[in-house]
Enzyme design. Structure first.
Site, short mmCIF file in Angstrom:
data_model
loop_
_atom_site.label_atom_id
_atom_site.label_comp_id
_atom_site.label_asym_id
_atom_site.label_seq_id
_atom_site.Cartn_x
_atom_site.Cartn_y
_atom_site.Cartn_z
N ASN A 43 -14.00 -45.73 25.17
CA ASN A 43 -13.42 -45.27 23.86
C ASN A 43 -12.05 -44.51 24.00
O ASN A 43 -12.38 -43.37 24.43
CB ASN A 43 -14.52 -44.65 22.75
CG ASN A 43 -13.79 -44.08 21.70
OD1 ASN A 43 -12.51 -44.52 21.20
ND2 ASN A 43 -14.66 -43.25 20.97
N TRP A 44 -10.86 -45.54 23.92
CA TRP A 44 -9.76 -44.62 24.37
C TRP A 44 -9.32 -43.66 23.24
O TRP A 44 -8.22 -43.06 23.55
CB TRP A 44 -8.46 -45.62 24.49
CG TRP A 44 -8.65 -46.31 25.78
CD1 TRP A 44 -9.61 -45.94 26.92
CD2 TRP A 44 -7.97 -47.36 26.42
NE1 TRP A 44 -9.31 -46.94 27.98
CE2 TRP A 44 -8.40 -47.57 27.70
CE3 TRP A 44 -7.01 -48.28 26.03
CZ2 TRP A 44 -7.63 -48.90 28.49
CZ3 TRP A 44 -6.09 -49.11 26.53
CH2 TRP A 44 -6.85 -49.49 27.88
N LYS A 45 -9.72 -43.57 22.22
CA LYS A 45 -9.59 -42.78 20.86
C LYS A 45 -8.24 -43.00 20.60
O LYS A 45 -7.74 -44.06 20.66
CB LYS A 45 -10.06 -41.42 21.23
CG LYS A 45 -11.71 -41.36 21.66
CD LYS A 45 -12.07 -40.00 21.55
CE LYS A 45 -13.59 -40.05 22.03
NZ LYS A 45 -14.27 -38.71 21.83
N HIS A 93 -18.65 -43.57 14.54
CA HIS A 93 -18.45 -42.65 15.60
C HIS A 93 -18.43 -41.45 14.75
O HIS A 93 -17.93 -41.02 13.87
CB HIS A 93 -17.00 -42.80 16.31
CG HIS A 93 -16.70 -42.08 17.48
ND1 HIS A 93 -16.49 -40.65 17.44
CD2 HIS A 93 -17.26 -42.32 18.78
CE1 HIS A 93 -16.46 -40.14 18.60
NE2 HIS A 93 -16.80 -41.20 19.44
N GLU A 145 -16.62 -38.68 15.14
CA GLU A 145 -15.27 -38.14 14.85
C GLU A 145 -15.03 -38.97 13.43
O GLU A 145 -14.62 -38.08 12.59
CB GLU A 145 -14.29 -38.48 15.92
CG GLU A 145 -14.24 -37.60 17.01
CD GLU A 145 -13.93 -38.09 18.37
OE1 GLU A 145 -13.24 -39.09 18.48
OE2 GLU A 145 -14.35 -37.60 19.50
N GLU A 167 -25.11 -40.65 20.88
CA GLU A 167 -24.03 -39.51 21.16
C GLU A 167 -24.28 -38.35 20.57
O GLU A 167 -23.92 -38.01 19.27
CB GLU A 167 -22.71 -40.15 20.86
CG GLU A 167 -22.29 -41.33 21.46
CD GLU A 167 -20.81 -41.37 21.43
OE1 GLU A 167 -20.19 -41.72 22.70
OE2 GLU A 167 -20.13 -41.72 20.78
N GLY A 197 -17.17 -34.83 24.38
CA GLY A 197 -15.51 -34.04 24.74
C GLY A 197 -15.76 -32.58 25.01
O GLY A 197 -15.03 -31.86 25.37
N SER A 239 -19.85 -36.73 27.10
CA SER A 239 -19.74 -36.32 28.35
C SER A 239 -20.15 -36.94 29.64
O SER A 239 -20.44 -36.38 30.65
CB SER A 239 -19.79 -34.97 28.54
OG SER A 239 -19.08 -34.18 27.78
N GLY A 266 -15.58 -41.57 26.57
CA GLY A 266 -14.50 -41.08 25.90
C GLY A 266 -13.51 -40.49 26.83
O GLY A 266 -12.86 -41.44 27.77
P1 PGA Z 1 -16.68 -38.08 25.66
O1 PGA Z 1 -16.69 -39.14 24.49
O2 PGA Z 1 -16.98 -39.14 26.71
O3 PGA Z 1 -15.19 -37.59 25.89
O4 PGA Z 1 -17.90 -37.00 25.76
C1 PGA Z 1 -17.62 -39.96 23.97
C2 PGA Z 1 -17.17 -40.64 22.77
O5 PGA Z 1 -16.66 -39.88 21.97
O6 PGA Z 1 -17.81 -41.69 22.72
#
Ligand code: PGA
Length: 247
Positions: A8-10, A94, A96, A166, A172, A210, A231
């Site tokens: 997931n490149w966000k 997600h 976010e 998640e 993150g 993470s 991410g």
């Molecule tokens: P992260 O993000 O690997 O940076 O914790 C995971 C995600 O948001 O899917």
């Protein structure tokens, strides 16, 4: 059960970063028993698809879709648009999107219903907040999310359906959930999934939060973990590829 390593490149990548990402990445071997999916920003989906053109080992996914099929929804991308851009996967729900853009389980249910009518494979994200985790209500929170998101959906059993657990406090933060937690929550979720899974649909359960080169191998030893949604560690090609190599 298929295994997945999903990036997931966000909103981290621009075209020059994507170009350098692919310099080595596209020449790597992808012959493990694990599907690789890259999810760029929607504006870059066509660009990335062109770059990976003749590489059958790399699949493309969208980070989201609108819950509406078409209409006056400024800034949104419809399911049809991501299909035109040759996306085979789509992340929905997600954390976010839920936390920063107020998406509810009902919105995600609408998106899943749309995806269910097509060949695009959904990647449904669920997870509890730190508060919920510390109050000991992780399991009912996850169960409620799943039951609301899958409510009244007769799953299309001709394709996989991916669920990514998640924990929000692990996203993150550099602090993944510990092995015992991932094991017990995944075991619990697999039971709930059996209740939802009326159509014998292949539901793959991923962990996200993470994941990195150091913890990936140990997490993958858990039988109930069918792969990762990644991410931060996915925006560096070498790191992502090293994680893929742990499968
Ligand atoms: P992260 O993000 O690997 O940076 O914790 C995971 C995600 O948001 O899917």
């Amino acid at each position: 059960m298929n295994k997945y390593c999903i990036a997931n490149w966000k909103m981290y990548m621009d075209k020059s970063k994507i170009d350098s990402y692919f310099e080595d990445f596209l020449h790597r071997d992808f012959n493990l028993d694990c599907k690789v999916v890259l999810c760029p920003s929607s504006i870059h989906i066509d660009y990335v698809n062109k770059l990976v053109d003749n590489n059958n080992n790399i699949n493309i996914g969208s980070q989201d879709i609108s819950e509406f099929e078409s209409g006056a929804y400024t800034g949104e991308n419809s399911l049809n648009m991501i299909i035109e851009s040759n996306c085979d996967y789509c992340i929905i729900g997600h954390s976010e999107r839920r936390q920063l853009f107020s998406e509810s389980d009902a919105n995600i249910n609408n998106k899943l219903r749309l995806l269910n009518q097509t060949n695009v494979i959904p990647i449904v994200c669920i997870g509890e907040t730190l508060d919920e985790n510390e109050s000991g209500i992780t399991r009912p929170v996850l169960e409620n999310q799943l039951k609301r998101i899958f409510n009244n959906i007769d799953l299309n059993n001709s394709k996989d359906c991916i669920i990514a657990y998640e924990p929000i406090w692990a996203i993150g933060t550099g602090k993944s959930a510990d092995i015992e937690t991932i094991y017990s929550v995944h075991k619990f979720l697999k039971n709930i999934i059996n209740e939802i899974n009326t159509n014998n649909c292949n539901i793959c359960l991923l962990y996200g939060g993470s994941v990195n080169e150091d913890n990936a191998a140990e997490i993958l030893e858990i039988n109930e973990v069918d792969g990762f949604l990644i991410g931060s560690a996915s925006i560096i090609a070498d790191k992502f590829y090293n994680i893929y190599n742990k499968f």
